[in-house]
Design a protein around this motif. Structure first.
Motif, PDB file in Angstrom:
ATOM      1  N   GLN A 201       0.828  -1.206   0.000  1.00 12.53           N
ATOM      2  CA  GLN A 201       0.000   0.000   0.000  1.00 12.53           C
ATOM      3  C   GLN A 201       0.863   1.256   0.000  1.00 12.53           C
ATOM      4  OE1 GLN A 201      -2.847   0.826   3.338  1.00 12.53           O
ATOM      5  NE2 GLN A 201      -4.300   0.978   1.662  1.00 12.53           N
ATOM      6  N   GLN A 202       1.950   1.250   0.730  1.00 18.49           N
ATOM      7  CA  GLN A 202       2.835   2.408   0.761  1.00 18.49           C
ATOM      8  C   GLN A 202       3.457   2.640  -0.613  1.00 18.49           C
ATOM      9  OE1 GLN A 202       3.117   4.654   3.149  1.00 18.49           O
ATOM     10  NE2 GLN A 202       4.462   5.818   1.781  1.00 18.49           N
ATOM     11  N   GLN A 203       3.814   1.568  -1.307  1.00 18.47           N
ATOM     12  CA  GLN A 203       4.358   1.721  -2.658  1.00 18.47           C
ATOM     13  C   GLN A 203       3.324   2.340  -3.596  1.00 18.47           C
ATOM     14  OE1 GLN A 203       6.712  -1.377  -4.522  1.00 18.47           O
ATOM     15  NE2 GLN A 203       6.985  -2.428  -2.575  1.00 18.47           N
ATOM     16  N   LEU A 204       2.067   1.959  -3.449  1.00 15.73           N
ATOM     17  CA  LEU A 204       1.011   2.513  -4.301  1.00 15.73           C
ATOM     18  C   LEU A 204       0.783   3.988  -3.991  1.00 15.73           C
ATOM     19  CD1 LEU A 204      -1.564  -0.431  -4.223  1.00 15.73           C
ATOM     20  CD2 LEU A 204       0.196   0.037  -5.940  1.00 15.73           C
ATOM     21  N   ILE A 205       0.809   4.340  -2.723  1.00 14.34           N
ATOM     22  CA  ILE A 205       0.659   5.747  -2.334  1.00 14.34           C
ATOM     23  C   ILE A 205       1.796   6.579  -2.917  1.00 14.34           C
ATOM     24  CG2 ILE A 205       0.741   7.331  -0.362  1.00 14.34           C
ATOM     25  CD1 ILE A 205      -0.720   5.116   1.255  1.00 14.34           C
ATOM     26  N   GLU A 206       3.015   6.056  -2.846  1.00 10.68           N
ATOM     27  CA  GLU A 206       4.164   6.772  -3.403  1.00 10.68           C
ATOM     28  C   GLU A 206       4.039   6.931  -4.911  1.00 10.68           C
ATOM     29  OE1 GLU A 206       7.530   4.535  -2.087  1.00 10.68           O
ATOM     30  OE2 GLU A 206       7.350   5.206   0.004  1.00 10.68           O
ATOM     31  N   LEU A 207       3.498   5.929  -5.587  1.00 15.97           N
ATOM     32  CA  LEU A 207       3.297   6.003  -7.036  1.00 15.97           C
ATOM     33  C   LEU A 207       2.276   7.086  -7.381  1.00 15.97           C
ATOM     34  CD1 LEU A 207       3.844   4.822  -9.872  1.00 15.97           C
ATOM     35  CD2 LEU A 207       2.010   3.166  -9.416  1.00 15.97           C
ATOM     36  N   VAL A 208       1.194   7.137  -6.626  1.00 21.10           N
ATOM     37  CA  VAL A 208       0.179   8.172  -6.832  1.00 21.10           C
ATOM     38  C   VAL A 208       0.776   9.558  -6.630  1.00 21.10           C
ATOM     39  CG1 VAL A 208      -1.932   9.174  -5.845  1.00 21.10           C
ATOM     40  CG2 VAL A 208      -1.807   6.717  -6.302  1.00 21.10           C
ATOM     41  N   GLU A 209       1.556   9.708  -5.579  1.00 24.18           N
ATOM     42  CA  GLU A 209       2.175  11.003  -5.293  1.00 24.18           C
ATOM     43  C   GLU A 209       3.189  11.379  -6.366  1.00 24.18           C
ATOM     44  OE1 GLU A 209       3.732  10.407  -1.384  1.00 24.18           O
ATOM     45  OE2 GLU A 209       1.793  10.796  -0.388  1.00 24.18           O
ATOM     46  N   LYS A 210       3.986  10.415  -6.811  1.00 25.41           N
ATOM     47  CA  LYS A 210       5.009  10.680  -7.833  1.00 25.41           C
ATOM     48  C   LYS A 210       4.374  11.137  -9.138  1.00 25.41           C
ATOM     49  CE  LYS A 210       9.469  10.366  -8.930  1.00 25.41           C
ATOM     50  NZ  LYS A 210      10.531  11.114  -8.235  1.00 25.41           N
ATOM     51  N   ASN A 211       3.225  10.549  -9.485  1.00 25.72           N
ATOM     52  CA  ASN A 211       2.541  10.916 -10.720  1.00 25.72           C
ATOM     53  C   ASN A 211       1.543  12.057 -10.539  1.00 25.72           C
ATOM     54  OD1 ASN A 211       3.830   9.106 -12.458  1.00 25.72           O
ATOM     55  ND2 ASN A 211       2.455   7.432 -11.918  1.00 25.72           N
ATOM     56  N   ARG A 212       1.454  12.574  -9.309  1.00 24.58           N
ATOM     57  CA  ARG A 212       0.557  13.693  -8.996  1.00 24.58           C
ATOM     58  C   ARG A 212      -0.873  13.396  -9.445  1.00 24.58           C
ATOM     59  NH1 ARG A 212       4.447  18.868 -10.670  1.00 24.58           N
ATOM     60  NH2 ARG A 212       6.170  18.318  -9.282  1.00 24.58           N
ATOM     61  N   LEU A 213      -1.281  12.173  -9.228  1.00 23.34           N
ATOM     62  CA  LEU A 213      -2.628  11.749  -9.625  1.00 23.34           C
ATOM     63  C   LEU A 213      -3.642  12.222  -8.589  1.00 23.34           C
ATOM     64  CD1 LEU A 213      -4.364  10.004 -11.594  1.00 23.34           C
ATOM     65  CD2 LEU A 213      -4.050   8.123  -9.965  1.00 23.34           C
ATOM     66  N   MET A 214      -4.688  12.886  -9.055  1.00 21.49           N
ATOM     67  CA  MET A 214      -5.754  13.319  -8.165  1.00 21.49           C
ATOM     68  C   MET A 214      -7.000  12.442  -8.328  1.00 21.49           C
ATOM     69  SD  MET A 214      -4.481  15.575  -6.301  1.00 21.49           S
ATOM     70  CE  MET A 214      -5.958  16.142  -5.478  1.00 21.49           C
ATOM     71  N   THR A 215      -7.449  12.272  -9.568  1.00 23.11           N
ATOM     72  CA  THR A 215      -8.632  11.451  -9.827  1.00 23.11           C
ATOM     73  C   THR A 215      -8.296  10.452 -10.914  1.00 23.11           C
ATOM     74  OG1 THR A 215     -10.083  13.314  -9.292  1.00 23.11           O
ATOM     75  CG2 THR A 215     -11.069  11.453 -10.462  1.00 23.11           C
ATOM     76  N   GLY A 216      -8.388   9.178 -10.597  1.00 20.83           N
ATOM     77  CA  GLY A 216      -8.031   8.168 -11.583  1.00 20.83           C
ATOM     78  C   GLY A 216      -8.010   6.782 -10.995  1.00 20.83           C
ATOM     79  N   THR A 217      -7.120   5.953 -11.528  1.00 22.46           N
ATOM     80  CA  THR A 217      -7.029   4.561 -11.085  1.00 22.46           C
ATOM     81  C   THR A 217      -5.577   4.134 -10.963  1.00 22.46           C
ATOM     82  OG1 THR A 217      -7.140   3.747 -13.376  1.00 22.46           O
ATOM     83  CG2 THR A 217      -9.223   3.875 -12.145  1.00 22.46           C
ATOM     84  N   ILE A 218      -5.368   3.130 -10.132  1.00 25.58           N
ATOM     85  CA  ILE A 218      -4.102   2.404 -10.084  1.00 25.58           C
ATOM     86  C   ILE A 218      -4.376   0.997 -10.592  1.00 25.58           C
ATOM     87  CG2 ILE A 218      -2.152   1.636  -8.684  1.00 25.58           C
ATOM     88  CD1 ILE A 218      -3.168   3.507  -6.474  1.00 25.58           C
ATOM     89  N   TYR A 219      -3.620   0.574 -11.585  1.00 28.12           N
ATOM     90  CA  TYR A 219      -3.663  -0.820 -12.026  1.00 28.12           C
ATOM     91  C   TYR A 219      -2.434  -1.507 -11.462  1.00 28.12           C
ATOM     92  CZ  TYR A 219      -3.541  -5.029 -14.825  1.00 28.12           C
ATOM     93  OH  TYR A 219      -3.509  -6.362 -15.210  1.00 28.12           O
ATOM     94  N   LEU A 220      -2.611  -2.667 -10.830  1.00 26.54           N
ATOM     95  CA  LEU A 220      -1.481  -3.424 -10.319  1.00 26.54           C
ATOM     96  C   LEU A 220      -1.690  -4.900 -10.579  1.00 26.54           C
ATOM     97  CD1 LEU A 220      -1.749  -3.997  -6.519  1.00 26.54           C
ATOM     98  CD2 LEU A 220      -3.337  -2.431  -7.610  1.00 26.54           C
TER      99      LEU A 220
END
Length: 284
Positions: free
Chosen positions: A71-90
């Motif tokens: 979960q921490q890796q996913l949060i860091e990915l969201v922050e790195k990509n500056r994603l506000m509204t969207g999806t994470i595919y894993l």
């Protein structure tokens, strides 16, 4: 620049690659999740990761992280990509090994990939509803596992696309299971009915949120299989899913449902579902 997570490392997407003998590519030997992001925050992230672990265990893949680490890796990915509204595919595959049907040994490490995508809320469709069609459910018998083997879903959804519909409603011998990429529920005489969470459907996270809302708000739900006849005679039909939230179906097989407008109970669920989003992620 768009970053992806490949085996725990954040890379420029253009510099990320996967071996041609990865078993996900050759066999669809893996599992995946799609997590919604609102206001830069994961919605029902814990629930998605719990299901990911369950799917992986069902096919004998050991995820090489704890849930907290992932979960921490996913949060860091969201922050790195500056994603506000969207999806994470894993996704996790069984890993890279010479192409043979039996599983490789324990020395082969699962391959992990995650990336983000900007996806807005489908506000117009949520307000006006969507069209759907019916087709046979030809998928395998372990639909409860969120595996990479989606060809049956794709073929059904392609039929829907060619028919000008947003979703294909699947059935086995006349019993409705789910949609090609969503769960489906009907409303009759004020009671919601949806297929039970067994091997014939994926127990959607949004479906689970909907059921929790109904339990809390005293909205009657019956988790029992229903027929194509019941579907055709429903007062309301709605879909639930990560990207569709609570989506009204206003036309099925060219027949108007609820007068071609979202039904009363569906609209109430939409309001309550949005409140759940805002409780976790802030105003949307």
């Amino acid at each position: 620049m768009l970053y992806v997570n490949l085996n725990g490392e954040l890379l420029d997407r253009n510099n990320a690659s996967i071996d041609i003998e990865d078993r996900g590519y050759q066999f669809g030997d893996g599992v995946y999740e799609v997590i919604r992001v609102y206001n830069g925050k994961l919605f029902t992230g814990n629930e998605h990761l719990n299901r990911l672990w369950s799917s992986a265990a069902s096919i004998g893949i050991t995820i090489p992280y704890t849930k907290q680490e992932l979960q921490q890796q996913l949060i860091e990915l969201v922050e790195k990509n500056r994603l506000m509204t969207g999806t994470i595919y894993l996704q996790f595959t069984r890993g890279i090994s010479p192409r043979k049907h039996p599983f490789p040994g324990d020395d082969v490490t699962p391959t992990f990939v995650a990336y983000t995508k900007e996806v807005g809320r489908p506000t117009a469709k949520l307000e006006n509803g969507v069209k759907a069609m019916v087709t046979e459910d030809i998928r395998w018998l372990r639909c409860d596992i969120k595996s990479l083997n989606l060809l049956g879903n794709l073929l059904a959804n392609q039929k829907a696309a060619e028919a000008g519909c947003d979703e294909a409603v699947l059935h086995r011998d006349g019993i409705v299971t789910e949609g090609s990429h969503s769960n489906i529920s009907i409303v009759k005489d004020g009671i919601i009915q949806t297929h039970p969470a067994n091997n014939f459907i994926l127990n959607g996270i949004s479906r689970q949120v909907m059921l929790e809302i109904c339990n809390r708000e005293g909205i009657q739900v019956v988790e029992e299989p229903f027929s194509l006849e019941a579907l055709a005679q429903a007062d309301e039909i709605f879909l639930t899913g990560t990207t569709v939230e609570v989506m009204p179906v206003v036309e099925l097989e060219a027949k108007m449902i609820a007068g071609g407008r979202p039904g009363t109970i569906t609209q109430r669920l939409q309001t309550l579902f949005k409140a759940e989003i805002e409780k976790q992620c802030g105003a949307v």
